[in-house]
Write an enzyme that holds these catalytic residues in place. Structure first.
Site, PDB file in Angstrom:
ATOM      1  N   GLU A 229      35.077  -7.633   7.399  1.00 32.73           N
ATOM      2  CA  GLU A 229      36.076  -7.586   8.419  1.00 32.73           C
ATOM      3  C   GLU A 229      37.138  -6.644   8.093  1.00 32.73           C
ATOM      4  O   GLU A 229      37.781  -6.108   9.076  1.00 32.73           O
ATOM      5  CB  GLU A 229      36.637  -8.992   9.111  1.00 32.73           C
ATOM      6  CG  GLU A 229      37.260  -9.537   8.165  1.00 32.73           C
ATOM      7  CD  GLU A 229      37.823 -10.845   8.794  1.00 32.73           C
ATOM      8  OE1 GLU A 229      38.291 -10.744   9.861  1.00 32.73           O
ATOM      9  OE2 GLU A 229      37.824 -11.953   8.368  1.00 32.73           O
TER      10      GLU A 229
ATOM     11  N   CYS B  53      15.450   0.532 -10.692  1.00 28.56           N
ATOM     12  CA  CYS B  53      15.955  -0.300  -9.682  1.00 28.56           C
ATOM     13  C   CYS B  53      15.636  -1.950  -9.342  1.00 28.56           C
ATOM     14  O   CYS B  53      16.316  -2.780  -9.568  1.00 28.56           O
ATOM     15  CB  CYS B  53      15.798   0.340  -8.224  1.00 28.56           C
ATOM     16  SG  CYS B  53      15.335   1.828  -8.285  1.00 28.56           S
TER      17      CYS B  53
ATOM     18  N   TYR C 155      26.431   5.081 -13.939  1.00 25.75           N
ATOM     19  CA  TYR C 155      26.314   3.989 -13.470  1.00 25.75           C
ATOM     20  C   TYR C 155      25.445   2.970 -14.208  1.00 25.75           C
ATOM     21  O   TYR C 155      25.288   1.885 -14.168  1.00 25.75           O
ATOM     22  CB  TYR C 155      25.652   4.175 -11.912  1.00 25.75           C
ATOM     23  CG  TYR C 155      24.492   4.696 -11.864  1.00 25.75           C
ATOM     24  CD1 TYR C 155      23.257   3.819 -11.864  1.00 25.75           C
ATOM     25  CD2 TYR C 155      24.280   5.997 -11.887  1.00 25.75           C
ATOM     26  CE1 TYR C 155      21.762   4.296 -11.683  1.00 25.75           C
ATOM     27  CE2 TYR C 155      22.833   6.521 -11.950  1.00 25.75           C
ATOM     28  CZ  TYR C 155      21.784   5.685 -11.587  1.00 25.75           C
ATOM     29  OH  TYR C 155      20.533   6.314 -11.478  1.00 25.75           O
TER      30      TYR C 155
ATOM     31  N   GLU D  47      26.084  -0.758 -15.246  1.00 22.30           N
ATOM     32  CA  GLU D  47      25.459  -1.840 -14.855  1.00 22.30           C
ATOM     33  C   GLU D  47      24.867  -2.833 -15.662  1.00 22.30           C
ATOM     34  O   GLU D  47      24.730  -3.855 -15.677  1.00 22.30           O
ATOM     35  CB  GLU D  47      24.249  -1.533 -14.142  1.00 22.30           C
ATOM     36  CG  GLU D  47      24.533  -0.690 -12.442  1.00 22.30           C
ATOM     37  CD  GLU D  47      23.415  -0.022 -11.940  1.00 22.30           C
ATOM     38  OE1 GLU D  47      23.237   0.112 -10.644  1.00 22.30           O
ATOM     39  OE2 GLU D  47      22.633   0.605 -12.602  1.00 22.30           O
TER      40      GLU D  47
ATOM     41  N   HIS E 271      34.987 -12.989  11.370  1.00 23.87           N
ATOM     42  CA  HIS E 271      35.756 -13.830  10.578  1.00 23.87           C
ATOM     43  C   HIS E 271      35.268 -15.280  10.133  1.00 23.87           C
ATOM     44  O   HIS E 271      34.587 -15.998  10.892  1.00 23.87           O
ATOM     45  CB  HIS E 271      37.107 -14.042  11.341  1.00 23.87           C
ATOM     46  CG  HIS E 271      38.283 -14.751  10.391  1.00 23.87           C
ATOM     47  ND1 HIS E 271      39.037 -13.924   9.412  1.00 23.87           N
ATOM     48  CD2 HIS E 271      38.664 -15.996  10.512  1.00 23.87           C
ATOM     49  CE1 HIS E 271      39.726 -14.881   8.798  1.00 23.87           C
ATOM     50  NE2 HIS E 271      39.636 -16.053   9.598  1.00 23.87           N
TER      51      HIS E 271
ATOM     52  N   CYS F 149      11.685   3.312 -10.777  1.00 25.79           N
ATOM     53  CA  CYS F 149      12.331   2.315  -9.914  1.00 25.79           C
ATOM     54  C   CYS F 149      11.590   1.053 -10.143  1.00 25.79           C
ATOM     55  O   CYS F 149      12.444   0.074 -10.290  1.00 25.79           O
ATOM     56  CB  CYS F 149      12.230   2.696  -8.592  1.00 25.79           C
ATOM     57  SG  CYS F 149      13.006   1.937  -7.245  1.00 25.79           S
TER      58      CYS F 149
END
Length: 454
Positions: free
Chosen positions: A443, A47, A181, A185, A438, A42
């Site tokens: 939202e 990551c 993934y 990426e 908002h 990682c």
């Protein structure tokens, strides 16, 4: 019997370091061995540097978008040497952070590769320090996983995700082989850095295991960006022609590129551990078999993280490592794998928590699906661009939200809060009664009212 250590950890990645620190803080005498770099995958080749490269590569889009807001940024260009140096400096800083964490917890760090001599004895081999033997009552294997490259003729010309973080010169073109993934990426990273990017996947659609709607929307987004996506395609041979590579594809066609990167999965990093010297059972996939308390077939040996398969995520390895230490030297702790949120730092990001639509229909039958797709407000002044996509999956009988998926800017940041709500048992009625912020993309999760399908 007396041992040198109460608890010894093999592998100073995220899970191993957390387990060592927790055990030490609970009063155990703890040691840890690492043969490569502190922080594991990682911190060093996963990551952390990946997210830094994602940030770096996304500036090309930001500079382009800035013009629509009246900014003239001139001819922006990437200085690869600067990015590489800054990334390396940050990784070195984090390596030191991990070393200090172990030191403060009074965990003894032994550089070198650990190998089992018997169930309680390890030999630590280090180029500088030589070899030494230690004994431990309880031992934890936390060595993680390593990139896998299939046996393709010319595979020696390929790089992996590990290598990609240390290339000294950015290629003009690259072919990325894989559909998970990591492949997605890196396709976004290299494309954003101005590299002609090809993504090659042997199946009809990448990101197997993700929600089908997410997979389809992501494929559309990547192709809109100009990434060359090749489905139902595989590489059968790699040949070098001077500075370039020629990839022979399964349909007989060839693809010329400067570099090829394989992101075709990872395998447990257990070679050289001496597992043949103790009674360790492996699974069909080659991972170390462990029970619910992470105990292996050798009672005093435990294993966590990518080396046992399961959810191969850094926070999961940390939770598992912590659980082992607490259960051995404190109070028993279980790891709850339900509602683990995850993000793919593709461009745009993917974030998900809970079930896919396919899983939900199989388990519950009657479900309601809410979906929306729209242009992000930030892109108001430009033409066709990425579409933000959001999806909620609701169990009909209880009204509980059992799945949430998003593609869009800051998806990982947004989904974390929703994971908390789902963990607490939130229903669609709870979402509907929440007043949104908002104007934000987030939202939309509390304003979706129309059922897309049942």
């Amino acid at each position: 019997m007396s041992y040198d250590f109460d608890f010894f950890v093999i592998g100073a990645g995220s899970g191993g370091v957390r387990s060592a620190r927790v055990a030490a803080n609970l009063g155990a005498k703890v040691g840890i061995a690492e043969d490569r770099y502190l922080g594991g995958t990682c911190v060093n080749v996963g990551c952390v540097p990946k997210k830094l490269y994602v940030y770096g590569s996304h500036f090309s889009e930001d500079f382009s978008l800035a013009k629509s807001y009246g900014w003239d940024v001139g001819s922006a260009f990437l200085n690869w040497d600067t990015l590489l140096k800054n990334k390396n400096d940050e990784i070195e800083r984090l390596n030191n952070v991990y070393a200090n964490l172990l030191d403060k917890a009074n965990v003894e760090l032994l550089p070198g590769r650990a190998k089992f001599i018997d169930a309680h004895t390890l030999e630590i081999n280090d180029e500088k320090e030589g070899s030494r033997r230690i004994t431990a009552d309880k031992i934890l294997i936390a060595t993680g996983a390593w990139p896998f490259v299939p046996d393709v003729p010319g595979k020696e010309h390929a790089i992996t995700s590990n290598d990609a973080f240390y290339i000294e010169q950015l290629p003009h073109s690259i072919a990325i082989v894989g559909g998970g993934y990591i492949a997605i990426e890196f396709a976004g990273i290299f494309h954003g850095m101005g590299v002609e990017t090809h993504l090659i996947y042997r199946g009809p659609l990448f990101l197997r295991g993700f929600d089908q709607s997410v997979r389809e929307h992501m494929a559309n987004n990547l192709q809109k960006k100009g990434i060359h996506v090749h489905f139902n395609t595989d590489v059968t041979a790699i040949n070098r022609n001077g500075r370039s590579l020629s990839l022979t594809l399964n349909d007989g066609q060839t693809l010329d590129t400067e570099s090829v990167m394989y992101a075709t999965g990872r395998v447990p990093k257990i070679e050289g551990l001496g597992l043949e010297n103790i009674n360790i059972t492996l699974t069909e996939t080659g991972h170390i078999a462990a029970n619910a308390t992470f105990q292996t077939s050798t009672p005093n040996v435990y294993a966590v993280g990518d080396v046992i398969g399961g959810k191969e995520l850094t926070p999961v390895a940390i939770a598992e490592g912590s659980a082992v230490a607490n259960s051995l030297f404190g109070s028993a702790v279980d790891v709850d794998y339900e509602h683990i949120a995850t993000a793919v730092f593709s461009q745009p990001n993917i974030a998900t928590v809970g079930m896919t639509e396919e899983e939900a229909r199989k388990q519950y039958g009657d479900v309601r699906i809410y979906e929306t797709s729209f242009k992000h407000m930030k892109h108001s002044f430009v033409g066709d661009t990425d579409k933000t996509f959001m999806k909620l999956i609701v169990e009909d009988q209880t009204d509980k939200v059992i799945g949430c998926h998003m593609i869009g800017a800051d998806a990982g940041e947004i989904i974390q809060g929703i994971a908390v709500a789902m963990k607490a048992g939130a229903t669609k009625a709870h979402f509907d009664s929440t007043i949104g912020i908002h104007p934000t993309a987030a939202e939309e999760f509390v304003t979706m009212r129309e059922v897309t399908r049942r």
